[in-house]
Design a protein around this motif. Structure first.
Motif, PDB file in Angstrom:
ATOM      1  N   PHE A 133     -81.290  42.103 -62.971  1.00 19.70           N
ATOM      2  CA  PHE A 133     -82.317  41.764 -61.989  1.00 19.70           C
ATOM      3  C   PHE A 133     -82.011  42.383 -60.625  1.00 19.70           C
ATOM      4  O   PHE A 133     -80.850  42.587 -60.266  1.00 19.70           O
ATOM      5  CB  PHE A 133     -82.413  40.242 -61.818  1.00 19.70           C
ATOM      6  CG  PHE A 133     -82.879  39.516 -63.044  1.00 19.70           C
ATOM      7  CD1 PHE A 133     -84.193  39.629 -63.491  1.00 19.70           C
ATOM      8  CD2 PHE A 133     -82.014  38.699 -63.756  1.00 19.70           C
ATOM      9  CE1 PHE A 133     -84.630  38.963 -64.618  1.00 19.70           C
ATOM     10  CE2 PHE A 133     -82.443  38.009 -64.882  1.00 19.70           C
ATOM     11  CZ  PHE A 133     -83.753  38.145 -65.322  1.00 19.70           C
ATOM     12  N   SER A 136     -81.357  37.777 -59.137  1.00 19.06           N
ATOM     13  CA  SER A 136     -81.513  36.720 -60.139  1.00 19.06           C
ATOM     14  C   SER A 136     -81.803  35.355 -59.508  1.00 19.06           C
ATOM     15  O   SER A 136     -82.228  34.430 -60.204  1.00 19.06           O
ATOM     16  CB  SER A 136     -80.259  36.614 -61.012  1.00 19.06           C
ATOM     17  OG  SER A 136     -79.133  36.246 -60.232  1.00 19.06           O
ATOM     18  N   TYR A 162     -84.754  33.130 -61.890  1.00 19.15           N
ATOM     19  CA  TYR A 162     -84.595  34.049 -63.017  1.00 19.15           C
ATOM     20  C   TYR A 162     -83.300  33.746 -63.762  1.00 19.15           C
ATOM     21  O   TYR A 162     -83.248  33.776 -64.992  1.00 19.15           O
ATOM     22  CB  TYR A 162     -84.560  35.497 -62.522  1.00 19.15           C
ATOM     23  CG  TYR A 162     -85.852  36.028 -61.953  1.00 19.15           C
ATOM     24  CD1 TYR A 162     -87.018  35.259 -61.930  1.00 19.15           C
ATOM     25  CD2 TYR A 162     -85.915  37.317 -61.422  1.00 19.15           C
ATOM     26  CE1 TYR A 162     -88.195  35.761 -61.404  1.00 19.15           C
ATOM     27  CE2 TYR A 162     -87.102  37.831 -60.893  1.00 19.15           C
ATOM     28  CZ  TYR A 162     -88.239  37.051 -60.884  1.00 19.15           C
ATOM     29  OH  TYR A 162     -89.397  37.551 -60.365  1.00 19.15           O
ATOM     30  N   ALA A 163     -82.251  33.455 -63.005  1.00 16.80           N
ATOM     31  CA  ALA A 163     -80.950  33.148 -63.610  1.00 16.80           C
ATOM     32  C   ALA A 163     -81.035  31.889 -64.476  1.00 16.80           C
ATOM     33  O   ALA A 163     -80.524  31.857 -65.613  1.00 16.80           O
ATOM     34  CB  ALA A 163     -79.893  32.966 -62.519  1.00 16.80           C
ATOM     35  N   TYR A 173     -77.276  37.918 -68.120  1.00 17.21           N
ATOM     36  CA  TYR A 173     -77.946  38.607 -67.018  1.00 17.21           C
ATOM     37  C   TYR A 173     -76.941  39.035 -65.962  1.00 17.21           C
ATOM     38  O   TYR A 173     -75.796  38.556 -65.929  1.00 17.21           O
ATOM     39  CB  TYR A 173     -79.011  37.706 -66.384  1.00 17.21           C
ATOM     40  CG  TYR A 173     -78.441  36.472 -65.708  1.00 17.21           C
ATOM     41  CD1 TYR A 173     -78.113  36.476 -64.348  1.00 17.21           C
ATOM     42  CD2 TYR A 173     -78.190  35.307 -66.435  1.00 17.21           C
ATOM     43  CE1 TYR A 173     -77.566  35.353 -63.737  1.00 17.21           C
ATOM     44  CE2 TYR A 173     -77.650  34.189 -65.848  1.00 17.21           C
ATOM     45  CZ  TYR A 173     -77.347  34.209 -64.494  1.00 17.21           C
ATOM     46  OH  TYR A 173     -76.795  33.095 -63.900  1.00 17.21           O
ATOM     47  N   ASP A 175     -76.884  41.063 -61.706  1.00 16.83           N
ATOM     48  CA  ASP A 175     -77.652  41.520 -60.550  1.00 16.83           C
ATOM     49  C   ASP A 175     -77.340  42.979 -60.252  1.00 16.83           C
ATOM     50  O   ASP A 175     -76.183  43.394 -60.302  1.00 16.83           O
ATOM     51  CB  ASP A 175     -77.325  40.666 -59.310  1.00 16.83           C
ATOM     52  CG  ASP A 175     -78.069  39.341 -59.314  1.00 16.83           C
ATOM     53  OD1 ASP A 175     -79.236  39.336 -58.892  1.00 16.83           O
ATOM     54  OD2 ASP A 175     -77.490  38.323 -59.750  1.00 16.83           O
TER      55      ASP A 175
END
Length: 204
Positions: A133, A136, A162-163, A173, A175
């Motif tokens: 992302f 995130s 988002y995280a 995920y 960053d």
């Protein structure tokens, strides 16, 4: 009387190949552009390709990291199918690494995008999809909620980021750029087998 001479037509002089200045070759990132048989299928809300061959600055940055790390990858080469209720849908992963990990780079992560990843995971749980992302910590829900009666705003206790979405749905995920640990994971035939299975268009 003034005499006027007829105008002579000027024909551009042709330069020899030795006189022409050679343009320096453009610097490009190493990407695979091999087309798959289903490339004629339309993809909704697809960003246009930039001059460097990618669709966003985040994709470009991640491609440079992969190239710098000496990691081979294929960009938007594979089309993976999944079923949206009442129709068959597909999408092209951003990066498929040589070890079989799928990297998705996301600036904006909208509801439609999130839904297709949930469906893809449900129908192809063997796929290893990981997100990179821009940030995130970006929230999916508004940080402040409005009281419909008084109109006053109060801060949500646990806005979904988002995280948090990734953690809830079982996705790894990062960053900005992928961790080096992802890039150095060994080759997995099981991951590639899962990708090949997902490339088979299902029948409704």
């Amino acid at each position: 009387m003034r005499r006027t001479s007829p105008r002579r037509s000027r024909t551009p002089s042709k330069k020899t190949s030795s006189q022409r200045a050679a343009r320096p070759p453009a610097t490009t990132l190493a990407i695979s552009t091999t087309k798959s048989p289903s490339d004629h299928l339309p993809i909704k809300n697809r960003k246009p390709v930039q001059r460097d061959g990618f669709r966003s600055g985040l994709e470009t940055a991640n491609a440079r990291v992969l190239n710098s790390a000496g990691v081979s990858f294929e960009y938007e080469k594979h089309r993976l199918f999944y079923i949206v209720p009442a129709r068959v849908a597909s999408y092209k992963p951003d990066f498929v690494l040589a070890n079989g990990i799928i990297l998705e780079t996301k600036g904006l992560f909208d509801a439609e995008d999130r839904q297709h990843h949930i469906l893809l995971k449900q129908q192809h749980p063997e796929l290893v999809v990981r997100f990179v992302f821009s940030r995130s910590a970006t929230t999916l829900t508004a940080v402040f909620k409005k009281d419909p009666t008084t109109g006053s705003k109060t801060r949500r206790e646990n806005p979904i980021t988002y995280a948090k979405w990734c953690e809830t749905h079982g996705f790894e995920y990062a960053d900005k750029v992928p961790p080096m640990a992802w890039l150095t994971e060994p080759f997995s035939q099981e991951r590639w087998d899962a990708i090949e299975r997902a490339k088979g268009k299902p029948e409704l």
